[in-house]
Write an enzyme that holds these catalytic residues in place. Structure first.
Site, mmCIF file in Angstrom:
data_model
loop_
_atom_site.group_PDB
_atom_site.id
_atom_site.type_symbol
_atom_site.label_atom_id
_atom_site.label_comp_id
_atom_site.label_asym_id
_atom_site.label_seq_id
_atom_site.Cartn_x
_atom_site.Cartn_y
_atom_site.Cartn_z
ATOM 1 N N GLU A 106 2.038 3.761 12.397
ATOM 2 C CA GLU A 106 0.726 3.589 13.011
ATOM 3 C C GLU A 106 0.384 2.109 13.098
ATOM 4 O OE1 GLU A 106 -2.284 6.012 11.237
ATOM 5 O OE2 GLU A 106 -1.202 7.868 11.589
ATOM 6 N N CYS A 119 -3.485 -4.660 13.101
ATOM 7 C CA CYS A 119 -2.914 -4.297 11.798
ATOM 8 C C CYS A 119 -1.565 -3.637 12.049
ATOM 9 C CB CYS A 119 -3.858 -3.340 11.076
ATOM 10 S SG CYS A 119 -3.295 -2.868 9.432
ATOM 11 N N CYS A 126 5.710 4.076 2.152
ATOM 12 C CA CYS A 126 5.630 3.007 1.162
ATOM 13 C C CYS A 126 6.075 3.560 -0.184
ATOM 14 C CB CYS A 126 4.205 2.471 1.056
ATOM 15 S SG CYS A 126 4.036 1.041 -0.038
ATOM 16 N N CYS A 130 0.499 3.234 -4.683
ATOM 17 C CA CYS A 130 -0.885 2.894 -5.045
ATOM 18 C C CYS A 130 -1.735 4.151 -4.911
ATOM 19 C CB CYS A 130 -1.415 1.777 -4.148
ATOM 20 S SG CYS A 130 -0.513 0.217 -4.325
ATOM 21 N N CYS A 133 -4.251 5.024 -1.786
ATOM 22 C CA CYS A 133 -3.753 4.819 -0.423
ATOM 23 C C CYS A 133 -3.075 6.067 0.117
ATOM 24 C CB CYS A 133 -2.779 3.636 -0.414
ATOM 25 S SG CYS A 133 -2.122 3.248 1.223
ATOM 26 N N GLU A 179 4.809 -2.097 2.302
ATOM 27 C CA GLU A 179 4.661 -3.346 1.549
ATOM 28 C C GLU A 179 5.522 -4.410 2.230
ATOM 29 O OE1 GLU A 179 4.446 -6.555 -0.330
ATOM 30 O OE2 GLU A 179 3.143 -5.002 -1.207
ATOM 31 N N SER A 232 -3.459 -7.493 -2.732
ATOM 32 C CA SER A 232 -4.140 -6.241 -3.092
ATOM 33 C C SER A 232 -4.279 -6.194 -4.606
ATOM 34 C CB SER A 232 -3.336 -5.036 -2.585
ATOM 35 O OG SER A 232 -3.291 -5.020 -1.175
ATOM 36 N N LEU A 233 -5.445 -6.608 -5.100
ATOM 37 C CA LEU A 233 -5.655 -6.769 -6.532
ATOM 38 C C LEU A 233 -6.200 -5.475 -7.157
ATOM 39 C CD1 LEU A 233 -5.330 -8.955 -8.689
ATOM 40 C CD2 LEU A 233 -7.729 -9.552 -8.317
ATOM 41 N N CYS A 352 -8.819 1.259 6.380
ATOM 42 C CA CYS A 352 -7.950 0.787 5.307
ATOM 43 C C CYS A 352 -7.636 1.919 4.331
ATOM 44 C CB CYS A 352 -8.633 -0.362 4.567
ATOM 45 S SG CYS A 352 -7.646 -1.053 3.235
#
Length: 377
Positions: A106, A119, A126, A130, A133, A179, A232-233, A352
């Site tokens: 996408e 984006c 991935c 996470c 996500c 990533e 991405s913290l 997001c």
């Protein structure tokens, strides 16, 4: 929905042919040398492919007939194929693009005043898992090639030009599916094409790579690139980040912050953008804000607070608006530039953390459509 824009390309995949979209300027110069041509041919090819979006070698009229003939024999231009194209109520546009091997990704375009942010994805799925996500729930399939990454920019530019509304790509963020630093070999030449004056000519400040913190490749990026960096913290301490961003168990915060300091040192006058998704009752308390302020002390920083975007099966809820505002004020009082990201494209699963949506379902449905159909973080 509207029909996908036509191009002048016929998809080919013949053994031994190089996809020219896989090559940055240095790669095209090597190809020119192999064909016993001068290095300036690389610049000509860049302009034809990326600025004029011409993929038929016969239309590249400043190349000799002999060179065009050799290119037909050894090269091709192969792009991702659109299978779904949908526009949100807020103008955000999302494409599902089919790749070789039955995979799909996408790509999302976000229009804003005076700019347009694209984006792009760097992987199919991935592997970092996470927990906030949607893409992570799909698992990992494979890395994208450079052609498949830069092909998203090529395709978006072509589709936006066909709209006739004057919208164009001014910014690119590698924070779609995947990533980016886990696919370093393909991502780096793609970003070089984005900033090459003879290709897309974007400012290095307008190309942003977002990473969850693969420290070895982040250090390598500091040596080889000076594009903008987002991290991405999502948590201010190792215990909580281990839970939300599992790669932290391998590269804890101390290592990540050291690599980020190196990146800032190698790219003067830059700052790191820290992405922080707001999860109700998880990472959004006053003590978390205070910890975050202490953690980032001394690093030129911008903090981007992201309201959590729900997806089916998600274990979290979004922090209330008043909690996000309180968290933001706390960071601002500590001296940090802090913004709250406005959710865009949520009604088409383009926000997001929502990318992947119904990709597999759309690919399975494609035969029923009878061909191509249409449809910041």
């Amino acid at each position: 929905m509207t029909s996908a824009p036509a191009t002048d390309i016929t998809a080919r995949d013949e053994p031994g042919r190089v996809n020219l979209l896989d090559l940055d300027r240095a790669g095209l110069q090597r190809l020119a040398a192999d064909l016993e041509e001068k290095p300036f041919r690389a610049v000509q090819l860049l302009k034809w492919l990326h600025q004029r979006r011409v993929t038929d070698f016969e239309r590249m009229t400043d190349l000799s007939k002999a060179l065009r003939s050799r290119l037909r024999e050894c090269a091709e231009v192969r792009l991702p194929r659109p299978v779904f194209d949908q526009e949100s109520r807020d103008g955000t546009r999302k494409w599902v693009l089919a790749l070789d091997g039955g995979n799909a990704i996408e790509t999302v375009f976000i229009p804003e005043n005076g700019r347009g942010t694209l984006c792009v994805s760097s992987q199919v799925g991935c592997a970092l898992d996470c927990t906030f996500c949607s893409t992570a729930q799909q698992g990992f399939n494979r890395n994208l090639t450079t052609a498949e990454i830069i092909g998203q920019v090529w395709f978006a530019e072509d589709a936006l030009a066909a709209e006739g509304r004057g919208r164009r790509v001014t910014n690119v963020v590698l924070m779609g599916m995947g990533e980016p630093l886990a696919n370093y070999r393909s991502v780096l030449p793609a970003t070089r094409l984005m900033v090459d004056q003879h290709a897309y000519g974007l400012s290095r400040r307008r190309v942003t790579l977002s990473t969850s913190g693969l420290v070895p490749n982040l250090r390598r990026l500091a040596e080889e690139s000076d594009i903008s960096l987002a991290v991405s913290l999502h948590a201010p301490n190792d215990a909580l980040r281990d839970e939300i961003v599992p790669v932290n168990r391998r590269y804890p915060l101390a290592e990540l912050l050291d690599a980020c300091r190196l990146y800032v040192e190698r790219t003067p006058h830059r700052r790191i953008t820290w992405e922080y998704v707001m999860l109700d009752g998880v990472n959004d308390g006053d003590r978390h804000a205070a910890e975050l302020a202490r953690l980032l002390e001394g690093i030129p920083s911008k903090i981007n607070l992201i309201p959590f975007n729900p997806f089916p099966g998600a274990r979290y809820r979004c922090s209330p608006a008043e909690r996000i505002e309180r968290f933001s004020r706390q960071l601002q009082r500590a001296g940090y530039i802090t913004t709250v990201r406005r959710t865009r494209g949520e009604d088409i699963d383009g926000a997001c953390g929502q990318l992947v949506g119904q990709v597999d379902d759309r690919i399975r449905r494609r035969p029923r459509w009878g061909g191509m159909e249409e449809s910041r973080p």
